[in-house]
Every structure is written in structure tokens, then in C-alpha cells.
Write a protein that holds these residues in place. Structure first.
Motif, PDB file in Angstrom:
ATOM      1  N   GLN A 476       0.838  -1.197   0.000  1.00  0.00           N
ATOM      2  CA  GLN A 476       0.000   0.000   0.000  1.00  0.00           C
ATOM      3  C   GLN A 476       0.874   1.249   0.000  1.00  0.00           C
ATOM      4  O   GLN A 476       1.795   1.373   0.796  1.00  0.00           O
ATOM      5  N   ARG A 477       0.578   2.199  -0.890  1.00  0.00           N
ATOM      6  CA  ARG A 477       1.373   3.415  -0.987  1.00  0.00           C
ATOM      7  C   ARG A 477       1.043   4.361   0.170  1.00  0.00           C
ATOM      8  O   ARG A 477      -0.113   4.722   0.380  1.00  0.00           O
ATOM      9  N   LEU A 478       2.079   4.752   0.914  1.00  0.00           N
ATOM     10  CA  LEU A 478       1.895   5.609   2.073  1.00  0.00           C
ATOM     11  C   LEU A 478       2.265   7.061   1.794  1.00  0.00           C
ATOM     12  O   LEU A 478       1.668   7.972   2.347  1.00  0.00           O
ATOM     13  N   LEU A 479       3.264   7.281   0.953  1.00  0.00           N
ATOM     14  CA  LEU A 479       3.751   8.643   0.702  1.00  0.00           C
ATOM     15  C   LEU A 479       4.401   8.697  -0.667  1.00  0.00           C
ATOM     16  O   LEU A 479       5.169   7.801  -1.029  1.00  0.00           O
ATOM     17  N   GLU A 480       4.086   9.746  -1.433  1.00  0.00           N
ATOM     18  CA  GLU A 480       4.661   9.905  -2.773  1.00  0.00           C
ATOM     19  C   GLU A 480       5.803  10.904  -2.761  1.00  0.00           C
ATOM     20  O   GLU A 480       5.700  11.975  -2.154  1.00  0.00           O
ATOM     21  N   LEU A 481       6.896  10.547  -3.428  1.00  0.00           N
ATOM     22  CA  LEU A 481       8.018  11.449  -3.653  1.00  0.00           C
ATOM     23  C   LEU A 481       8.019  11.799  -5.135  1.00  0.00           C
ATOM     24  O   LEU A 481       8.514  11.026  -5.967  1.00  0.00           O
ATOM     25  N   PRO A 482       7.435  12.944  -5.516  1.00  0.00           N
ATOM     26  CA  PRO A 482       7.369  13.298  -6.937  1.00  0.00           C
ATOM     27  C   PRO A 482       8.725  13.747  -7.464  1.00  0.00           C
ATOM     28  O   PRO A 482       9.549  14.276  -6.727  1.00  0.00           O
ATOM     29  N   SER A 483       8.942  13.554  -8.754  1.00  0.00           N
ATOM     30  CA  SER A 483      10.207  13.991  -9.357  1.00  0.00           C
ATOM     31  C   SER A 483      10.240  15.512  -9.445  1.00  0.00           C
ATOM     32  O   SER A 483       9.214  16.186  -9.512  1.00  0.00           O
ATOM     33  N   VAL A 484      11.444  16.044  -9.410  1.00  0.00           N
ATOM     34  CA  VAL A 484      11.646  17.489  -9.482  1.00  0.00           C
ATOM     35  C   VAL A 484      12.420  17.789 -10.765  1.00  0.00           C
ATOM     36  O   VAL A 484      13.558  17.349 -10.924  1.00  0.00           O
ATOM     37  N   THR A 485      11.788  18.491 -11.680  1.00  0.00           N
ATOM     38  CA  THR A 485      12.458  18.882 -12.922  1.00  0.00           C
ATOM     39  C   THR A 485      12.255  20.376 -13.117  1.00  0.00           C
ATOM     40  O   THR A 485      11.125  20.869 -13.155  1.00  0.00           O
ATOM     41  N   PHE A 486      13.354  21.106 -13.194  1.00  0.00           N
ATOM     42  CA  PHE A 486      13.289  22.555 -13.386  1.00  0.00           C
ATOM     43  C   PHE A 486      14.540  22.961 -14.146  1.00  0.00           C
ATOM     44  O   PHE A 486      15.663  22.650 -13.738  1.00  0.00           O
ATOM     45  N   GLY A 487      14.347  23.637 -15.249  1.00  0.00           N
ATOM     46  CA  GLY A 487      15.478  24.027 -16.076  1.00  0.00           C
ATOM     47  C   GLY A 487      15.782  25.506 -16.006  1.00  0.00           C
ATOM     48  O   GLY A 487      14.875  26.329 -15.881  1.00  0.00           O
ATOM     49  N   VAL A 488      17.057  25.826 -16.064  1.00  0.00           N
ATOM     50  CA  VAL A 488      17.506  27.221 -16.125  1.00  0.00           C
ATOM     51  C   VAL A 488      18.460  27.338 -17.306  1.00  0.00           C
ATOM     52  O   VAL A 488      19.461  26.613 -17.374  1.00  0.00           O
ATOM     53  N   PRO A 489      18.185  28.229 -18.272  1.00  0.00           N
ATOM     54  CA  PRO A 489      19.095  28.377 -19.418  1.00  0.00           C
ATOM     55  C   PRO A 489      20.506  28.735 -18.962  1.00  0.00           C
ATOM     56  O   PRO A 489      20.691  29.460 -17.982  1.00  0.00           O
ATOM     57  N   LYS A 490      21.487  28.228 -19.697  1.00  0.00           N
ATOM     58  CA  LYS A 490      22.882  28.482 -19.323  1.00  0.00           C
ATOM     59  C   LYS A 490      23.171  29.975 -19.236  1.00  0.00           C
ATOM     60  O   LYS A 490      23.877  30.444 -18.340  1.00  0.00           O
ATOM     61  N   ALA A 491      22.586  30.753 -20.132  1.00  0.00           N
ATOM     62  CA  ALA A 491      22.836  32.193 -20.130  1.00  0.00           C
ATOM     63  C   ALA A 491      22.326  32.838 -18.850  1.00  0.00           C
ATOM     64  O   ALA A 491      22.913  33.806 -18.342  1.00  0.00           O
TER      65      ALA A 491
END
Length: 587
Positions: A476-491
Motif C-alpha cells: 500500500q502506498r503511504l507517501l509519494e516522492l514526486p520527481s523534481v524537474t526545473f530548467g535554467v538556461p545556461k545564459a
């Protein structure tokens, strides 16, 4: 031979016979008990291993004492009930008791502010009291995290005191949260010394150790002492044990030495009071109440809980080469002490020894009839070993790589963890906590175990990002750890580059570009949200901007040290008088 003489002789023979029978019975009982306790420590009962000292008392009498393994591998000294061990954080219980004794005698007040005894204590919005320090509710940032960010500040009690005094912020308003705090107990050692005119070690020796007959108890360096069977500390290597250097003697959060036998004398004082008053001792075992009304699971120097339905008051310690615990069962007037000279710290997913498991196992032997029965499996049927411990499976590098990345651990938006492959092994790295790399063992294509938990991976689906879930024994699932995706341009990353100074840490850090990544000192930063990054040991790095929208500083945030502030300085940092850049001061 007269009739009287015959009678005396018969009586003497009867007494001797009775004594022999009693001794035989006692010996038989001891052997029976040892047969149940010995298997708990069998792993270390060998001629080339450190081990543990074990003691049990009930109704004020010692009913079991035994040593397993060696106190010193090099000299092959065995562990006994009188072997002296480093106690690590068990010390906090003695620090708390010393401060409470001083308060009882009017030397200080628990409602005194820290600033009364630390004149250079920086002004803070909220006032921190001795009571807050005792109950781990002060909000004071953790001294060891701060020192790790600024190692050139030094590694002594005085250095820790200075870095704590310089802080201008707290993790939270005093009394608002519970957070275990080593630095708070370092402060208590200093406060007691300044209020009483005696070091913590001298105060404890005069007011606790000597009155209770604890001849094998002292604080490191106060005065310098040595015991013939003093336990050296060891950490495991691949096929052997590494001798760990002696503790440097911090006094307050740690720094105390003692034997199993002496700790039982002290534990018995809580039932048969000889030092302090019943009110004082009860306060150590009374749960602290937060300003919001919630009750913590900690008193003053003790954790408060239950084991098999009975109250269990625990004080424990863990460090490299140290694993210790004392448990008091007040309703049974019983105490158990287990002191080990090996690691209890969970590093790399492995702990050499778990004091909780050992003290609970000893309690099962000696207090079984006084404790509630163990809970039966929910199915009502016995569980097989294979069901309880699923066999590990082997996954390919590609299968593991598809599960790596940054994930958020609710409910704290700042709590980021990394699922990654390091040194060829898969595990979870906690940026925001204490930076332990916990190894994960695959038991199926998407399910893994680690110490204390089972995790299941969910691939990305339509409209749903990939995630990890903590699951119970039934899946049974007790707690979700969602993925973290966030991009910042090199400039855009170049706006963060520069030098930044923290007055609170007295260091200068640089943020620079390396390939397409941002680097803070030597730690690569990964974007997790607007102006927020995460990096090894730094935790969450949150940049802030001035009124023009330009990056003007950042804060370092770990669970135990939040909001430590850095301000942008000139592009080229000044050179220290020693000719080296202050940038080398912290890594």
C-alpha cells in the motif's frame, strides 16, 4: 562427640548443603538466561572483533552483567561490565541532570536567557532560554552543520560557542518545534560552567558520580584519566576493523565516559532517589509541550516512548566507533545498559550495530512476563523468512539509471533527495537532512528496500510524472516522492556567479560556472525551482534579489540549519593576510 556437637555438625552440614544447592540453582539460572542473551551478541563474540558490555538491573539489584568481544583489539583486552566506554549522546542525560541540580540549588534558572551567560550572543528576534535548550525546542541552528560550512573557524568547544553566538537567526521560534540539537547541549555545558564556577565534568563528578559511587565515570579531559580496560573505538573496513581516534572531548552533548555497571547505579537512582529530588528526576522523564499544544516524545536528556505496552525511557548515543543505550522501564523498576565500541551510524546503508534492537532483545529475555505479548502477524498466520526478507535481485545499469533523479519528500517543499548511482551502487542522498547516502537493495524491477523502509518506483504515465512511493508491507502506498524537474538556461546561470560573504559564518563562498552547471565552492548545484538550487552538503541554496531584480545573496538551508545568510560582495574577493584567498576557508 556430645549430642550438642552432633546437632551443631548436622546443622552445619545442612547449611553447607543448602548453600551449595542455592549456588547451583543460581548458576543454573544464570546459564539459562545467558543462553537467551548470548545469541543477541553472537556476531561479535569472537577473538578479533569489538563488541558490547551488557547489564540489567531490577528493583535496585544487578541481575545480569556480561561482556562480548574485545575492548581493545591490539592488546586483546576483553570487554567486561567494568569496561569504560565513550557514551556519545548518553552524555546529554548527565548534562541535563547537572543543569537541573544547579537550578534546584538556585545557581541558575531554567528560564534564564542564553544571552545572560554568553554576552556576545547576537541579537535575535526571539529569546532562547535554558529550558528551550534542555528540551531541544530552542530553534538554535546545529553547531556541527555550521562548523561543516566554516571549518576554519575551529573544532573546539570555544569555536562552536563563537559560531553559535554569531548567528542572527533561528530555525524556528523557540518552543514552536522539536529538533534534536547537539549545539544546544554544548551551550548548556558552557552555561553551567559560567553559572557555577565549575566545569561540567567537575560539577557532575561532585554532585552525581561520587554520591552514587560511579567510580568509572568521568568527562574527557576533566581531569585526564585512563582505565586499564578502557574500550577503544572501531569502524568496519572491508575485511577488518579500523581504530578510530579518541574523542576530542566536547563537553555537554558528548564527552563522557562510563561503564555498564556505573550506568546501572545511575539508572537505579530514578527509582530509589539518592541524588536530586523525585520532582527533579520526574521532570527529565516528562514530555515537553510545544507552544502549539503538541506533546513531543522527549523530556530532558531522555526520549519517551513505550516497548510492548510498557513505558520505556531511552537515552542513547551514536558516533563513529560508538553505539550506546540505556533504557529505564519505570513501571518494572528495571534498567538495561548496552555499550558497544563500534559504529551505530547508518552510512552507506549499513549499521554495524543497532542499540535499540539489542536493548529490546534483552528486555524480551528479562521482562517478558511483565510486558504485553508481541503483536501477532495481521494475517494470523506465521510469516516465512522469505516473505519477511525478500531476496535481492540484480538490475542492469540502464534499469537503475531510468530511476535516478531529484525527488521531493513531502510535506516540506525544501526537502529534496537524489536517487543516484555513486561508486557503482544505487541509493538515496538526502541533501536537506544529514547527507547520509543510504544504499537501496532491489527486490523486484521497481521495488527497493533500505534501512527502515520499502520504496516503489512508478514510471511516468500520461499526465503524471515519475515518482517514488514509500509502501507498507502489503504494498500500500503511504507517501509519494514526486520527481523534481526545473530548467535554467545556461545564459541565465551567469547571473548567480560571484563572491558572497556570510558574517554569521565568517567565510566567503564563490559561485561559478563549470561547463553548463552552477557550482558553489566545490558543490554542483541543481535547479529545483525559481532561484533555488540543491547541492551536496549545502542543502537547498535559495538566492534572493534586490529591488532592481539583481541577485544580491542567498541562504543555505538544511533541516538542522536554516536560512544562513550570504550577501554578494565585490567580484574579486580580498586576500587574507596569510596570502591565501578566504575562499579556501569553507568547502
Amino acid at each position: 562427640m556430645t549430642e550438642a556437637m552432633t546437632a551443631h555438625r548436622s546443622l552445619a552440614v545442612a547449611l553447607v548443603t543448602a548453600c551449595l544447592l542455592v549456588a547451583s540453582c543460581a548458576s543454573s539460572r544464570e546459564a539459562s538466561v545467558a543462553a537467551k542473551v548470548d545469541p543477541l551478541f553472537a556476531t561479535w563474540t569472537r577473538p578479533d572483533s569489538p563488541g558490547c558490555g551488557v547489564g540489567v538491573s531490577r528493583n535496585g539489584a544487578v541481575i545480569f552483567e556480561r561482556g562480548y568481544g574485545l575492548a581493545n583489539l591490539e592488546r586483546r583486552v576483553p570487554i567486561t561490565s567494568s569496561t569504560v566506554f565513550h557514551l556519545a549522546s548518553i552524555t546529554k542525560s548527565f548534562t541535563a541532570m547537572s543543569v537541573l541540580l544547579a537550578a534546584e540549588r538556585g545557581v541558575l534558572s531554567l528560564d534564564d536567557e542564553v544571552s545572560k551567560y554568553v554576552p556576545d550572543w547576537s541579537a535575535r528576534e526571539h529569546k532562547v532560554t535554558i529550558r528551550h535548550l534542555l528540551t531541544h525546542t530552542s530553534g538554535v541552528r546545529d553547531a556541527y552543520v555550521l562548523q561543516g560550512w566554516a571549518p576554519n573557524n575551529g573544532n573546539t568547544n570555544d569555536a562552536f560557542l563563537k559560531i553559535l553566538a554569531r548567528q542572527r537567526g533561528l530555525n524556528f521560534a523557540p518552543g514552536g518545534e522539536y529538533q534534536y540539537n547537539n549545539g544546544g547541549y554544548l551551550l548548556l555545558g558552557t552555561i553551567l560552567a559560567r553559572a557555577s564556577g565549575h566545569t561540567l565534568g567537575a560539577f557532575a563528578d561532585a554532585n552525581i558520580f561520587k554520591p552514587l559511587g560511579m567510580t568509572g565515570a568521568w568527562f574527557n579531559g576533566d581531569p585526564v584519566r585512563a582505565a586499564p580496560d578502557h574500550a577503544s573505538s572501531y569502524s568496519p573496513q572491508e575485511k577488518s576493523w579500523r581504530l578510530v581516534p579518541e574523542s576530542s572531548g566536547y563537553a555537554g552533548n558528548a564527552g563522557m565516559m562510563s561503564s555498564v555497571r556505573d550506568l546501572l547505579l545511575w539508572a537505579n537512582n530514578f527509582a530509589d532517589v539518592r541524588v536530586g529530588t523525585p520532582t527533579l528526576l520526574a521532570s527529565m522523564h516528562t514530555a515537553a509541550v510545544l507552544t502549539g499544544g503538541q506533546t513531543t516524545q522527549s523530556g530532558m536528556g531522555f526520549g519517551i516512548g513505550t516497548y510492548r505496552g510498557s513505558r520505556a525511557l531511552r537515552t542513547s548515543g551514536g558516533d563513529v566507533g560508538v553505539a550506546t543505550e540505556v533504557v529505564i522501564f519505570p513501571d518494572q523498576k528495571a534498567a538495561i545498559a548496552v555499550l558497544c565500541n563500534m559504529d551505530s551510524v547508518v552510512m552507506g546503508g549499513l549499521a554495524t550495530v543497532n542499540p535499540d534492537d539489542l536493548t529490546n532483545g534483552v528486555a524480551d529475555v528479562f521482562l517478558d512476563e511483565a510486558l504485553e505479548p508481541r503483536a501477532a502477524p495481521s494475517t494470523g498466520a506465521p510469516q516465512s523468512t522469505s516473505a519477511a526478507s525478500p531476496a535481492p535481485v540484480t538490475l542492469s545499469a540502464d534499469e537503475l539509471a531510468g530511476k535516478t533523479g531529484l525527488y521531493r519528500l513531502p510535506p516540506d517543499e525544501n526537502h529534496i533527495v537524489s536517487m543516484s548511482i555513486r561508486d557503482g551502487r544505487f541509493g538515496v542522498w538526502d541533501y536537506y537532512g544529514d547527507n547520509y547516502h543510504l544504499l537501496m537493495t532491489p527486490i523486484s524491477a521497481n521495488r527497493f528496500t533500505l534501512p527502515g523502509a520499502t520504496l516503489e518506483f512508478s514510471p511516468a504515465e500520461a499526465g503524471r510524472a515519475r515518482a517514488w512511493h514509500i509502501v507498507d508491507g502489503g504494498g500500500q502506498r503511504l507517501l509519494e516522492l514526486p520527481s523534481v524537474t526545473f530548467g535554467v538556461p545556461k545564459a541565465a546561470l551567469s547571473a548567480f556567479a560571484g563572491a558572497y560573504r556570510s558574517d554569521e559564518l565568517d567565510v566567503i563562498y564563490t559561485v561559478s560556472m563549470r561547463d553548463s552547471s552552477l557550482v558553489l565552492q566545490s558543490s554542483t548545484l541543481y535547479p529545483v525551482s525559481k532561484d533555488a538550487f540543491v547541492g551536496d552538503y549545502m542543502g537547498v541554496v535559495r538566492f534572493f534579489r534586490d529591488q532592481r531584480g539583481l541577485v544580491s545573496g542567498f541562504t543555505l538551508n538544511r533541516q538542522a540549519a536554516r536560512g544562513v545568510r550570504f550577501e554578494r560582495v565585490a567580484p574579486t574577493p580580498r586576500v587574507s593576510s596569510a596570502g591565501s584567498s578566504p575562499l579556501a576557508q569553507a568547502r
